[in-house]
Design an enzyme around this catalytic site. Sequence first.
Site, mmCIF file in Angstrom:
data_model
loop_
_atom_site.group_PDB
_atom_site.id
_atom_site.type_symbol
_atom_site.label_atom_id
_atom_site.label_comp_id
_atom_site.label_asym_id
_atom_site.label_seq_id
_atom_site.Cartn_x
_atom_site.Cartn_y
_atom_site.Cartn_z
ATOM 1 N N SER A 21 0.812 -1.223 0.000
ATOM 2 C CA SER A 21 0.000 0.000 0.000
ATOM 3 C C SER A 21 0.848 1.277 0.000
ATOM 4 O O SER A 21 0.513 2.220 -0.728
ATOM 5 C CB SER A 21 -0.957 0.002 1.197
ATOM 6 O OG SER A 21 -1.834 -1.070 1.098
ATOM 7 N N THR A 67 -4.942 -3.515 8.593
ATOM 8 C CA THR A 67 -4.818 -4.895 8.147
ATOM 9 C C THR A 67 -4.589 -5.817 9.338
ATOM 10 O O THR A 67 -4.670 -5.403 10.498
ATOM 11 C CB THR A 67 -3.719 -5.009 7.041
ATOM 12 O OG1 THR A 67 -3.749 -6.334 6.521
ATOM 13 C CG2 THR A 67 -2.320 -4.686 7.552
ATOM 14 N N LYS A 71 -8.163 -5.650 12.039
ATOM 15 C CA LYS A 71 -9.372 -5.279 11.292
ATOM 16 C C LYS A 71 -10.667 -5.364 12.110
ATOM 17 O O LYS A 71 -11.600 -4.602 11.876
ATOM 18 C CB LYS A 71 -9.517 -6.187 10.067
ATOM 19 C CG LYS A 71 -8.646 -5.790 8.892
ATOM 20 C CD LYS A 71 -8.865 -6.791 7.765
ATOM 21 C CE LYS A 71 -8.569 -6.187 6.431
ATOM 22 N NZ LYS A 71 -8.966 -7.032 5.310
ATOM 23 N N ASP A 107 -13.364 -3.519 1.040
ATOM 24 C CA ASP A 107 -13.228 -4.811 0.342
ATOM 25 C C ASP A 107 -14.518 -5.136 -0.410
ATOM 26 O O ASP A 107 -14.483 -5.686 -1.515
ATOM 27 C CB ASP A 107 -12.954 -5.950 1.340
ATOM 28 C CG ASP A 107 -11.485 -6.019 1.730
ATOM 29 O OD1 ASP A 107 -10.643 -5.462 0.996
ATOM 30 O OD2 ASP A 107 -11.182 -6.618 2.779
ATOM 31 N N GLY A 133 -13.179 -17.334 6.314
ATOM 32 C CA GLY A 133 -12.395 -16.371 7.100
ATOM 33 C C GLY A 133 -12.864 -14.945 6.879
ATOM 34 O O GLY A 133 -14.024 -14.702 6.523
ATOM 35 N N GLY A 134 -11.944 -13.994 7.073
ATOM 36 C CA GLY A 134 -12.271 -12.566 7.001
ATOM 37 C C GLY A 134 -12.744 -12.134 5.623
ATOM 38 O O GLY A 134 -13.749 -11.421 5.495
ATOM 39 N N ALA A 135 -12.031 -12.548 4.576
ATOM 40 C CA ALA A 135 -12.410 -12.118 3.223
ATOM 41 C C ALA A 135 -13.766 -12.702 2.836
ATOM 42 O O ALA A 135 -14.548 -12.051 2.137
ATOM 43 C CB ALA A 135 -11.342 -12.535 2.221
ATOM 44 N N ARG A 156 -12.981 -26.414 4.941
ATOM 45 C CA ARG A 156 -12.449 -27.663 5.500
ATOM 46 C C ARG A 156 -13.004 -27.887 6.909
ATOM 47 O O ARG A 156 -13.067 -29.009 7.378
ATOM 48 C CB ARG A 156 -10.926 -27.610 5.538
ATOM 49 C CG ARG A 156 -10.335 -26.547 6.445
ATOM 50 C CD ARG A 156 -8.831 -26.636 6.498
ATOM 51 N NE ARG A 156 -8.217 -25.476 7.156
ATOM 52 C CZ ARG A 156 -6.919 -25.283 7.224
ATOM 53 N NH1 ARG A 156 -6.090 -26.134 6.695
ATOM 54 N NH2 ARG A 156 -6.439 -24.210 7.839
ATOM 55 N N PRO A 158 -16.304 -27.550 8.808
ATOM 56 C CA PRO A 158 -17.743 -27.262 8.643
ATOM 57 C C PRO A 158 -18.337 -26.447 9.789
ATOM 58 O O PRO A 158 -19.289 -25.691 9.574
ATOM 59 C CB PRO A 158 -18.381 -28.650 8.563
ATOM 60 C CG PRO A 158 -17.347 -29.637 8.946
ATOM 61 C CD PRO A 158 -16.005 -28.986 8.832
ATOM 62 N N GLY A 249 -7.909 -11.916 -8.561
ATOM 63 C CA GLY A 249 -8.078 -11.027 -7.405
ATOM 64 C C GLY A 249 -7.487 -9.639 -7.547
ATOM 65 O O GLY A 249 -7.678 -8.794 -6.662
HETATM 66 P P1 NAP Z 1 -8.364 -15.762 6.822
HETATM 67 O O1 NAP Z 1 -9.260 -14.869 7.607
HETATM 68 O O2 NAP Z 1 -7.169 -16.362 7.475
HETATM 69 O O3 NAP Z 1 -9.306 -16.953 6.227
HETATM 70 C C1 NAP Z 1 -8.773 -17.955 5.414
HETATM 71 C C2 NAP Z 1 -9.794 -19.076 5.186
HETATM 72 O O4 NAP Z 1 -9.155 -20.036 4.361
HETATM 73 C C3 NAP Z 1 -10.257 -19.794 6.434
HETATM 74 O O5 NAP Z 1 -11.542 -20.304 6.232
HETATM 75 C C4 NAP Z 1 -9.247 -20.940 6.527
HETATM 76 O O6 NAP Z 1 -9.734 -22.088 7.190
HETATM 77 C C5 NAP Z 1 -9.078 -21.285 5.076
HETATM 78 N N1 NAP Z 1 -7.775 -21.921 4.851
HETATM 79 C C6 NAP Z 1 -6.554 -21.400 5.129
HETATM 80 N N2 NAP Z 1 -5.584 -22.300 4.802
HETATM 81 C C7 NAP Z 1 -6.230 -23.401 4.340
HETATM 82 C C8 NAP Z 1 -5.790 -24.674 3.859
HETATM 83 N N3 NAP Z 1 -4.492 -24.979 3.795
HETATM 84 N N4 NAP Z 1 -6.709 -25.579 3.479
HETATM 85 C C9 NAP Z 1 -8.025 -25.271 3.550
HETATM 86 N N5 NAP Z 1 -8.513 -24.094 3.997
HETATM 87 C C10 NAP Z 1 -7.617 -23.165 4.384
HETATM 88 O O7 NAP Z 1 -7.794 -15.011 5.529
HETATM 89 P P2 NAP Z 1 -8.528 -13.864 4.688
HETATM 90 O O8 NAP Z 1 -8.201 -12.545 5.270
HETATM 91 O O9 NAP Z 1 -9.948 -14.255 4.555
HETATM 92 O O10 NAP Z 1 -7.745 -13.949 3.277
HETATM 93 C C11 NAP Z 1 -7.858 -15.085 2.458
HETATM 94 C C12 NAP Z 1 -7.223 -14.826 1.096
HETATM 95 O O11 NAP Z 1 -7.918 -13.792 0.403
HETATM 96 C C13 NAP Z 1 -5.762 -14.391 1.147
HETATM 97 O O12 NAP Z 1 -5.048 -15.048 0.132
HETATM 98 C C14 NAP Z 1 -5.823 -12.910 0.858
HETATM 99 O O13 NAP Z 1 -4.644 -12.422 0.223
HETATM 100 C C15 NAP Z 1 -6.997 -12.843 -0.107
HETATM 101 N N6 NAP Z 1 -7.651 -11.528 -0.127
HETATM 102 C C16 NAP Z 1 -7.692 -10.856 -1.320
HETATM 103 C C17 NAP Z 1 -8.298 -9.620 -1.375
HETATM 104 C C18 NAP Z 1 -8.324 -8.870 -2.679
HETATM 105 O O14 NAP Z 1 -8.554 -7.658 -2.656
HETATM 106 N N7 NAP Z 1 -8.124 -9.503 -3.807
HETATM 107 C C19 NAP Z 1 -8.878 -9.054 -0.234
HETATM 108 C C20 NAP Z 1 -8.841 -9.781 0.966
HETATM 109 C C21 NAP Z 1 -8.212 -11.023 1.010
HETATM 110 P P3 NAP Z 1 -9.491 -22.336 8.780
HETATM 111 O O15 NAP Z 1 -10.371 -21.341 9.450
HETATM 112 O O16 NAP Z 1 -9.904 -23.745 8.955
HETATM 113 O O17 NAP Z 1 -8.025 -22.091 9.028
#
Ligand code: NAP
Length: 285
Positions: A21, A67, A71, A107, A133-135, A156, A158, A249
């Site tokens: 950023s 971030t 958040k 977002d 997760g968060g996104a 993964r 439920p 993305g």
């Molecule tokens: P987060 O809050 O950590 O959530 C990640 C999710 O993915 C959780 O449900 C997690 O499951 C699951 N996960 C993680 N590792 C896994 C694995 N090895 N196998 C199966 N499931 C898995 O992360 P987030 O903030 O939502 O971000 C997720 C992705 O979105 C990142 O790559 C981020 O860069 C991307 N993103 C992109 C944008 C954009 O503007 N393009 C914006 C935001 C985020 P568990 O809860 O079981 O660990």
Amino acid sequence: MSSLEIKNFGILGYPVVHSMSPQVYAAAFKAAGLKNYTYIPIPIQPGKLMLAVEGIKGLNFRGVNVTIPHKTTILKYLDAIDSDALGIGAVNTVVNDGGMLTGYNTDVAGFLAALKEANFLPEDCNAVILGAGGAARAVLWGLCKRRAEFITIGARNPQKADALAKDFMQYGSVEGLDWNSEQFKDAMRTADILINTTPLGMFPNVDDMPPVDLKLLPEGALVYDIVYNPAETKLLRTAKELGYPTLDGMSMLLLQGKESYRLYTGKIPDMKVMTKTLEKLLRGK
Ligand code: NAP
């Protein structure tokens, strides 16, 4: 047009050293002739957030992005929260109007604008979201806002998918499932769009992809991966090979930045400059 007014911005996170950023906003400010606008990374350890938020006011920062890991925690320290951020339960942008701090979540605007650019209408669609997760929260909020017909969250874990679905049931028809279940496979068979919100496939683990069978999707279903590094993930490459339209993305990332910039300055940034800067930074990784 150039301005001599001094305005300071930053990104609060921990760690924050890898954030792109600062360079992306600096390039956009420069292109707009905003010579005295600065944007810095601000590493804030968990537990120091309240002091940091007071610091935004004390130092008269015009705004900050927020971030991981702040958040969600930051909501309780702000003076006002925009309705999107409240619905999602997370803030990624704070604007300081004379000591009054308002939290936003851009977002969702980025996600919906990216869908629009791809000519996908979320109204009445059947959507499948991978990850809870968060996104996923921002994606869910956007789909509910646009009145998607039915949303299935597959993960993964439920229990997490189910808990997330319950959080959003008041806004739309949402279910949370194990992504290995037969019920989830049925949801894939009727999906108009599949959205990956897990980090599977993200750099450096570029050979990973979510363990779902894309062939179950109907012909023409959009496969959308919000991972932006790399822009073409293994999931998208596989989807393309199977003949599905895809969306990466990058546009969501850039369009959420555009919306934050607009909130900070009241103006639209030069998107070509932002895109070029981000692409250069990602290529250099
Ligand atoms: P987060 O809050 O950590 O959530 C990640 C999710 O993915 C959780 O449900 C997690 O499951 C699951 N996960 C993680 N590792 C896994 C694995 N090895 N196998 C199966 N499931 C898995 O992360 P987030 O903030 O939502 O971000 C997720 C992705 O979105 C990142 O790559 C981020 O860069 C991307 N993103 C992109 C944008 C954009 O503007 N393009 C914006 C935001 C985020 P568990 O809860 O079981 O660990």
